[in-house]
Design a protein around this motif. Structure first.
Motif, PDB file in Angstrom:
ATOM      1  N   GLU A 112      81.852  27.539  91.678  1.00  0.00           N
ATOM      2  CA  GLU A 112      82.692  27.070  92.642  1.00  0.00           C
ATOM      3  C   GLU A 112      81.925  26.683  93.734  1.00  0.00           C
ATOM      4  OE1 GLU A 112      83.505  30.158  91.128  1.00  0.00           O
ATOM      5  OE2 GLU A 112      84.579  29.486  89.444  1.00  0.00           O
ATOM      6  N   SER A 113      81.020  27.547  94.054  1.00  0.00           N
ATOM      7  CA  SER A 113      80.122  27.354  95.253  1.00  0.00           C
ATOM      8  C   SER A 113      78.605  27.496  95.122  1.00  0.00           C
ATOM      9  CB  SER A 113      80.720  28.500  96.447  1.00  0.00           C
ATOM     10  OG  SER A 113      79.717  28.233  97.414  1.00  0.00           O
ATOM     11  N   PRO A 114      78.187  26.192  94.664  1.00  0.00           N
ATOM     12  CA  PRO A 114      76.735  26.250  94.176  1.00  0.00           C
ATOM     13  C   PRO A 114      75.987  26.028  95.202  1.00  0.00           C
ATOM     14  CG  PRO A 114      77.734  23.961  93.528  1.00  0.00           C
ATOM     15  CD  PRO A 114      78.821  25.059  94.238  1.00  0.00           C
ATOM     16  N   ALA A 123      69.374  38.566 104.502  1.00  0.00           N
ATOM     17  CA  ALA A 123      70.362  39.515 105.076  1.00  0.00           C
ATOM     18  C   ALA A 123      71.957  38.435 104.971  1.00  0.00           C
ATOM     19  CB  ALA A 123      70.289  39.586 106.672  1.00  0.00           C
ATOM     20  N   ARG A 124      72.796  39.118 104.207  1.00  0.00           N
ATOM     21  CA  ARG A 124      73.812  38.521 103.917  1.00  0.00           C
ATOM     22  C   ARG A 124      73.846  37.046 103.263  1.00  0.00           C
ATOM     23  NH1 ARG A 124      76.039  39.011 109.923  1.00  0.00           N
ATOM     24  NH2 ARG A 124      76.656  36.949 109.294  1.00  0.00           N
ATOM     25  N   PRO A 125      73.182  36.779 102.231  1.00  0.00           N
ATOM     26  CA  PRO A 125      73.072  35.678 101.638  1.00  0.00           C
ATOM     27  C   PRO A 125      74.456  34.883 101.090  1.00  0.00           C
ATOM     28  CG  PRO A 125      72.482  37.263  99.957  1.00  0.00           C
ATOM     29  CD  PRO A 125      72.947  38.070 101.323  1.00  0.00           C
ATOM     30  N   ALA A 126      74.331  33.518 101.092  1.00  0.00           N
ATOM     31  CA  ALA A 126      75.432  32.786 100.418  1.00  0.00           C
ATOM     32  C   ALA A 126      75.038  32.916  99.020  1.00  0.00           C
ATOM     33  CB  ALA A 126      75.529  31.561 101.180  1.00  0.00           C
ATOM     34  N   LEU A 127      76.001  33.394  98.308  1.00  0.00           N
ATOM     35  CA  LEU A 127      75.723  33.671  96.768  1.00  0.00           C
ATOM     36  C   LEU A 127      76.156  32.235  96.239  1.00  0.00           C
ATOM     37  CD1 LEU A 127      77.230  37.185  96.366  1.00  0.00           C
ATOM     38  CD2 LEU A 127      75.025  36.415  96.724  1.00  0.00           C
ATOM     39  N   TRP A 128      75.307  32.166  95.068  1.00  0.00           N
ATOM     40  CA  TRP A 128      75.662  31.022  94.268  1.00  0.00           C
ATOM     41  C   TRP A 128      76.789  31.313  93.134  1.00  0.00           C
ATOM     42  CZ3 TRP A 128      76.007  30.280  88.943  1.00  0.00           C
ATOM     43  CH2 TRP A 128      76.003  28.766  88.662  1.00  0.00           C
ATOM     44  N   ARG A 142      64.101  24.738  94.726  1.00  0.00           N
ATOM     45  CA  ARG A 142      65.469  25.246  95.037  1.00  0.00           C
ATOM     46  C   ARG A 142      65.956  26.473  94.301  1.00  0.00           C
ATOM     47  NH1 ARG A 142      68.478  22.426  98.601  1.00  0.00           N
ATOM     48  NH2 ARG A 142      70.242  21.791  97.233  1.00  0.00           N
ATOM     49  N   ILE A 143      66.480  27.520  94.946  1.00  0.00           N
ATOM     50  CA  ILE A 143      66.987  28.605  94.124  1.00  0.00           C
ATOM     51  C   ILE A 143      68.236  29.231  94.820  1.00  0.00           C
ATOM     52  CG2 ILE A 143      64.653  29.378  94.123  1.00  0.00           C
ATOM     53  CD1 ILE A 143      65.455  31.519  96.185  1.00  0.00           C
ATOM     54  N   GLY A 144      69.076  29.701  93.671  1.00  0.00           N
ATOM     55  CA  GLY A 144      70.251  30.312  94.150  1.00  0.00           C
ATOM     56  C   GLY A 144      70.152  31.708  93.989  1.00  0.00           C
ATOM     57  N   ILE A 145      70.863  32.341  94.884  1.00  0.00           N
ATOM     58  CA  ILE A 145      70.929  34.025  94.884  1.00  0.00           C
ATOM     59  C   ILE A 145      72.238  34.424  94.403  1.00  0.00           C
ATOM     60  CG2 ILE A 145      70.810  35.946  96.285  1.00  0.00           C
ATOM     61  CD1 ILE A 145      68.942  34.292  98.319  1.00  0.00           C
ATOM     62  N   ARG A 146      72.295  35.169  93.322  1.00  0.00           N
ATOM     63  CA  ARG A 146      73.548  35.693  92.923  1.00  0.00           C
ATOM     64  C   ARG A 146      73.439  37.276  92.345  1.00  0.00           C
ATOM     65  NH1 ARG A 146      71.001  31.920  90.055  1.00  0.00           N
ATOM     66  NH2 ARG A 146      70.320  32.309  87.956  1.00  0.00           N
TER      67      ARG A 146
END
Length: 69
Positions: free
Chosen positions: A16-18, A8-13, A40-44
């Motif tokens: 500028e903001s990794p 819910a409401r992820p901080a997106l990769w 380690r994963i990024g959500i985008r």
């Protein structure tokens, strides 16, 4: 094995903001974890379309460093 998760409401990769999350996966037998893995994963949100180009998290970005012929 297929698994789904909802953030819910992820901080997106973005460049500028990794922002990265720690994802831990476990295989459990009975009440004991018999295997684990952490990544380690990024959500985008990434879209590539003719005419609009590359859109990352709703913002158009320019890709540099490609090999164009």
């Amino acid at each position: 094995v297929k698994s789904e998760m909802v953030v819910a409401r992820p901080a997106l990769w973005s460049p500028e903001s990794p922002f990265l999350y720690n994802l831990r996966t476990e295989i459990v037998e009975g009440e004991k974890a018999i295997d684990t893995d952490e990544q380690r994963i990024g959500i985008r949100d990434l879209k590539i379309a003719r005419g609009t180009g590359v859109v990352l998290n709703g913002k158009k970005i320019k890709i540099r460093g490609t090999n164009r012929h």
